[in-house]
Design an enzyme around this catalytic site. Structure first.
Site, PDB file in Angstrom:
ATOM      1  N   ASN A 128     -25.277  56.881  13.501  1.00 10.84           N
ATOM      2  CA  ASN A 128     -25.555  57.769  14.562  1.00 10.84           C
ATOM      3  C   ASN A 128     -25.696  59.199  14.051  1.00 10.84           C
ATOM      4  O   ASN A 128     -25.707  59.521  12.963  1.00 10.84           O
ATOM      5  CB  ASN A 128     -24.451  57.670  15.593  1.00 10.84           C
ATOM      6  CG  ASN A 128     -25.196  57.939  17.031  1.00 10.84           C
ATOM      7  OD1 ASN A 128     -25.879  58.927  17.290  1.00 10.84           O
ATOM      8  ND2 ASN A 128     -25.165  56.687  17.898  1.00 10.84           N
ATOM      9  N   ARG A 129     -25.388  60.120  14.902  1.00 10.99           N
ATOM     10  CA  ARG A 129     -25.807  61.764  14.768  1.00 10.99           C
ATOM     11  C   ARG A 129     -24.652  62.399  14.437  1.00 10.99           C
ATOM     12  O   ARG A 129     -23.471  62.171  14.921  1.00 10.99           O
ATOM     13  CB  ARG A 129     -26.412  62.245  15.812  1.00 10.99           C
ATOM     14  CG  ARG A 129     -27.891  61.574  15.907  1.00 10.99           C
ATOM     15  CD  ARG A 129     -28.443  62.026  17.562  1.00 10.99           C
ATOM     16  NE  ARG A 129     -29.918  61.690  17.439  1.00 10.99           N
ATOM     17  CZ  ARG A 129     -30.326  60.487  17.873  1.00 10.99           C
ATOM     18  NH1 ARG A 129     -29.447  59.498  18.146  1.00 10.99           N
ATOM     19  NH2 ARG A 129     -31.614  60.097  17.849  1.00 10.99           N
ATOM     20  N   HIS A 184     -28.026  58.726  10.903  1.00 15.54           N
ATOM     21  CA  HIS A 184     -27.876  57.493  10.264  1.00 15.54           C
ATOM     22  C   HIS A 184     -27.835  57.811   8.730  1.00 15.54           C
ATOM     23  O   HIS A 184     -28.295  57.134   7.957  1.00 15.54           O
ATOM     24  CB  HIS A 184     -29.151  56.512  10.355  1.00 15.54           C
ATOM     25  CG  HIS A 184     -29.154  55.924  11.955  1.00 15.54           C
ATOM     26  ND1 HIS A 184     -28.092  55.890  12.761  1.00 15.54           N
ATOM     27  CD2 HIS A 184     -30.001  55.567  12.740  1.00 15.54           C
ATOM     28  CE1 HIS A 184     -28.306  55.451  13.964  1.00 15.54           C
ATOM     29  NE2 HIS A 184     -29.683  55.161  13.844  1.00 15.54           N
ATOM     30  N   HIS A 232     -28.115  47.518  12.431  1.00 12.78           N
ATOM     31  CA  HIS A 232     -28.975  48.185  13.358  1.00 12.78           C
ATOM     32  C   HIS A 232     -30.394  47.264  13.688  1.00 12.78           C
ATOM     33  O   HIS A 232     -31.458  47.517  13.513  1.00 12.78           O
ATOM     34  CB  HIS A 232     -29.779  49.392  12.463  1.00 12.78           C
ATOM     35  CG  HIS A 232     -30.283  50.496  13.638  1.00 12.78           C
ATOM     36  ND1 HIS A 232     -31.517  50.281  14.512  1.00 12.78           N
ATOM     37  CD2 HIS A 232     -29.984  51.632  13.996  1.00 12.78           C
ATOM     38  CE1 HIS A 232     -31.746  51.359  15.229  1.00 12.78           C
ATOM     39  NE2 HIS A 232     -30.680  52.264  14.833  1.00 12.78           N
ATOM     40  N   SER A 233     -30.203  45.845  13.993  1.00 13.22           N
ATOM     41  CA  SER A 233     -31.026  44.943  14.396  1.00 13.22           C
ATOM     42  C   SER A 233     -31.617  45.386  15.797  1.00 13.22           C
ATOM     43  O   SER A 233     -30.679  45.632  16.746  1.00 13.22           O
ATOM     44  CB  SER A 233     -30.400  43.495  14.400  1.00 13.22           C
ATOM     45  OG  SER A 233     -30.310  43.043  13.136  1.00 13.22           O
ATOM     46  N   TYR A 234     -32.894  45.071  15.926  1.00 11.80           N
ATOM     47  CA  TYR A 234     -33.591  45.123  17.221  1.00 11.80           C
ATOM     48  C   TYR A 234     -33.887  43.738  17.594  1.00 11.80           C
ATOM     49  O   TYR A 234     -34.401  42.937  17.181  1.00 11.80           O
ATOM     50  CB  TYR A 234     -34.927  45.917  16.994  1.00 11.80           C
ATOM     51  CG  TYR A 234     -34.825  47.381  16.832  1.00 11.80           C
ATOM     52  CD1 TYR A 234     -34.462  47.892  15.382  1.00 11.80           C
ATOM     53  CD2 TYR A 234     -35.662  48.322  17.610  1.00 11.80           C
ATOM     54  CE1 TYR A 234     -34.460  49.241  15.335  1.00 11.80           C
ATOM     55  CE2 TYR A 234     -35.614  49.461  17.509  1.00 11.80           C
ATOM     56  CZ  TYR A 234     -35.204  49.943  16.159  1.00 11.80           C
ATOM     57  OH  TYR A 234     -35.286  51.286  16.007  1.00 11.80           O
ATOM     58  N   ASP A 279     -30.264  55.109  25.147  1.00 13.82           N
ATOM     59  CA  ASP A 279     -29.853  55.749  23.908  1.00 13.82           C
ATOM     60  C   ASP A 279     -28.570  56.474  23.805  1.00 13.82           C
ATOM     61  O   ASP A 279     -28.447  57.397  23.402  1.00 13.82           O
ATOM     62  CB  ASP A 279     -30.872  56.596  23.355  1.00 13.82           C
ATOM     63  CG  ASP A 279     -30.769  56.721  21.818  1.00 13.82           C
ATOM     64  OD1 ASP A 279     -29.975  55.937  21.118  1.00 13.82           O
ATOM     65  OD2 ASP A 279     -31.690  57.272  21.155  1.00 13.82           O
ATOM     66  N   GLN A 283     -23.527  51.579  20.646  1.00 15.61           N
ATOM     67  CA  GLN A 283     -24.462  52.405  21.071  1.00 15.61           C
ATOM     68  C   GLN A 283     -25.661  51.267  21.456  1.00 15.61           C
ATOM     69  O   GLN A 283     -26.106  50.460  20.898  1.00 15.61           O
ATOM     70  CB  GLN A 283     -25.179  53.048  19.923  1.00 15.61           C
ATOM     71  CG  GLN A 283     -26.540  53.927  20.115  1.00 15.61           C
ATOM     72  CD  GLN A 283     -26.371  55.326  20.701  1.00 15.61           C
ATOM     73  OE1 GLN A 283     -25.142  55.771  20.568  1.00 15.61           O
ATOM     74  NE2 GLN A 283     -27.275  55.873  20.748  1.00 15.61           N
ATOM     75  N   GLU A 336     -25.455  48.674  18.738  1.00 19.40           N
ATOM     76  CA  GLU A 336     -24.761  49.242  17.367  1.00 19.40           C
ATOM     77  C   GLU A 336     -23.313  49.361  17.676  1.00 19.40           C
ATOM     78  O   GLU A 336     -22.965  50.340  18.155  1.00 19.40           O
ATOM     79  CB  GLU A 336     -25.364  50.448  16.933  1.00 19.40           C
ATOM     80  CG  GLU A 336     -27.128  50.346  16.834  1.00 19.40           C
ATOM     81  CD  GLU A 336     -27.917  51.402  16.933  1.00 19.40           C
ATOM     82  OE1 GLU A 336     -27.429  52.341  16.235  1.00 19.40           O
ATOM     83  OE2 GLU A 336     -28.535  51.490  17.856  1.00 19.40           O
TER      84      GLU A 336
HETATM   85  C1  BGC Z   1     -30.915  55.964  17.766  1.00 20.13           C
HETATM   86  C2  BGC Z   1     -32.076  56.175  18.332  1.00 20.13           C
HETATM   87  C3  BGC Z   1     -32.851  56.241  17.164  1.00 20.13           C
HETATM   88  C4  BGC Z   1     -32.871  54.791  16.677  1.00 20.13           C
HETATM   89  C5  BGC Z   1     -34.019  54.608  15.279  1.00 20.13           C
HETATM   90  C6  BGC Z   1     -30.672  54.660  17.119  1.00 20.13           C
HETATM   91  O1  BGC Z   1     -29.564  54.267  16.663  1.00 20.13           O
HETATM   92  O2  BGC Z   1     -29.659  55.857  18.662  1.00 20.13           O
HETATM   93  O3  BGC Z   1     -31.986  57.840  18.941  1.00 20.13           O
HETATM   94  O4  BGC Z   1     -34.198  56.517  17.476  1.00 20.13           O
HETATM   95  O5  BGC Z   1     -31.574  54.443  16.127  1.00 20.13           O
HETATM   96  O6  BGC Z   1     -33.973  55.618  14.386  1.00 20.13           O
END
Ligand code: BGC
Length: 395
Positions: free
Chosen positions: A122-123, A148, A222-224, A294, A331, A359
């Site tokens: 995250n940020r 990340h 970070h699996s989708y 998000d 997240q 996440e």
């Molecule tokens: C973030 C998103 C980001 C994505 C892919 C996520 O964990 O919250 O804002 O676009 O990751 O980078």
């Protein structure tokens, strides 16, 4: 009431589930002596070459299979989960994560598909933080902020890996040392991340780290997911439950304002199971800022035990995903930035909301937010965190 079974323990919605502690010693025992493949009562783990990075590093692919045929494929590049095949209501296996067929796609471009994310998932605002009086500068790779872990996070390194098998299942143990100053972070961080596939169709992710200087650490996966199956379109009909009465609203750059806001009466209230798409287009400032969901949810939990964080049900296939974690936050990212520019597995084009991420983590920007739980790991301390992705079917 939702009934869940984890490692033979029955629990109900919102209950805290305790799994047997997975200590460092157990991991060491599990994968000694090292081998390239192994089996356990019908479950197995195999290792095969999966390509080479531009720098010439060999990448290996591990395939974990349990007694029911559930299969997880993961590679040493980024610890990425490449595919995750779970049964539907009829017992048919389907791959429920987005990604690419081969290493080349991941090397070309990826929004962190399936990866281990760190040193700080995250940020971090303004690409800097101050710790013990010293200000540390990080690469800004998301506007003015760090996302990340910087430009070369743990999703872009080749991890060392060994397979293991034992009482808890079959798995792979990834290890990596991030040097002092890596992406601007202080301290040499030594990590081990294990994926264990159990015969109860759970994927257990265990994180362990130590450092020689104080540093922020926030590791996540970070699996989708798309429980209807990769390439089956959007996830808007999938029903989400999140065990969180509060979330962390963000500014326009997706940095938390510092407030823990109640979800009640907002589109962020998933305390009652609700389709992801039911309110995603609502007239809501936070949804506009995120281009959908998000946001970090503040999990309702007692202490640091493994607790039920979320449940997703896909009505068509019947597949379910329950997420348990020791982390305080989650997240929920609804794949808002997928825009059709990526062609992934089997030629599938990934469009907006074709996958979601859950996440498990500490809150975003914690190093700059004194009111948030601390993410600082100090010398002599051990970072330990566990997340369980438990798959099932609803009747
Ligand atoms: C973030 C998103 C980001 C994505 C892919 C996520 O964990 O919250 O804002 O676009 O990751 O980078």
């Amino acid at each position: 009431m939702v009934e869940i079974e984890v490692n033979g323990l029955m629990t109900y919605d919102r209950a805290v589930v305790k799994l047997p502690a997975q200590a460092a010693g157990e991991i060491a025992r599990l994968y000694a002596p090292p081998a390239t493949s192994g089996t356990l009562q019908g479950a197995r783990v195999t290792r095969a070459p999966f390509g080479t990075t531009p720098a010439g590093e060999a990448v290996d692919l591990f395939t974990l299979t349990n007694a029911h045929g559930m299969e997880v494929r993961t590679m040493t590049y980024g610890g990425i989960i490449v595919s995750l095949k779970v049964p539907d209501r009829a017992g048919l296996l389907g791959d429920v994560v987005l990604g690419y067929d081969s290493l080349a796609g991941y090397l070309r471009t990826t929004p962190y598909f399936g990866a281990i994310v760190g040193r700080y998932g995250n940020r971090i605002a303004h690409a800097q933080f101050t710790l013990d009086g010293a200000t540390h500068h990080l690469p800004a790779n998301d506007g003015a902020n760090t996302l990340h872990g910087g430009t070369v996070g743990f999703d872009k390194v080749v991890w060392d890996a060994e397979p293991f098998w034992g009482d808890s299942g079959v798995g792979v143990a990834f290890t990596h040392t991030s040097p002092d100053g890596d992406q601007g972070f202080p301290g040499k961080l030594e990590m081990r991340v294990t994926y264990t596939l159990t015969d109860q169709n759970q994927l257990i992710v265990d994180y362990y780290a130590t450092t020689d200087k104080a540093t922020p650490v926030n590791l996540t996966q970070h699996s989708y997911f798309n429980l209807a199956g990769d390439g089956s379109g959007d996830v808007l009909q999938q029903v989400m439950w999140i065990n969180a009465g509060r979330y962390t609203p963000v500014d326009s750059a997706l940095i938390p304002t510092g407030v823990l806001a109640p979800v009640a009466g907002t589109p962020f209230d998933f305390t009652t199971p609700t389709a992801i798409g039911a309110r995603i287009a609502a007239d809501d400032e936070q949804l506009r800022r995120g281009h959908g969901y998000d946001h970090n949810f503040v999990l309702d939990r007692a202490g640091a035990e493994l607790a039920h964080a979320a449940r997703v049900v896909e009505p068509g296939s019947g597949r379910t995903l329950d997420v348990f974690t020791t982390q305080p936050g989650l997240q929920f990212y609804s794949g808002n930035f997928l825009d059709g520019s990526i062609t992934g597995k089997a030629g599938h084009v990934y469009r907006q909301r074709n996958g979601f991420c859950l996440e498990t983590q500490h809150f975003p920007d914690s190093p700059n937010q004194p009111g948030f739980p601390s993410t600082i790991l100090r010398p002599g301390e051990e970072y330990r965190s566990r997340t369980v992705f438990a798959f099932g079917v609803s009747p």
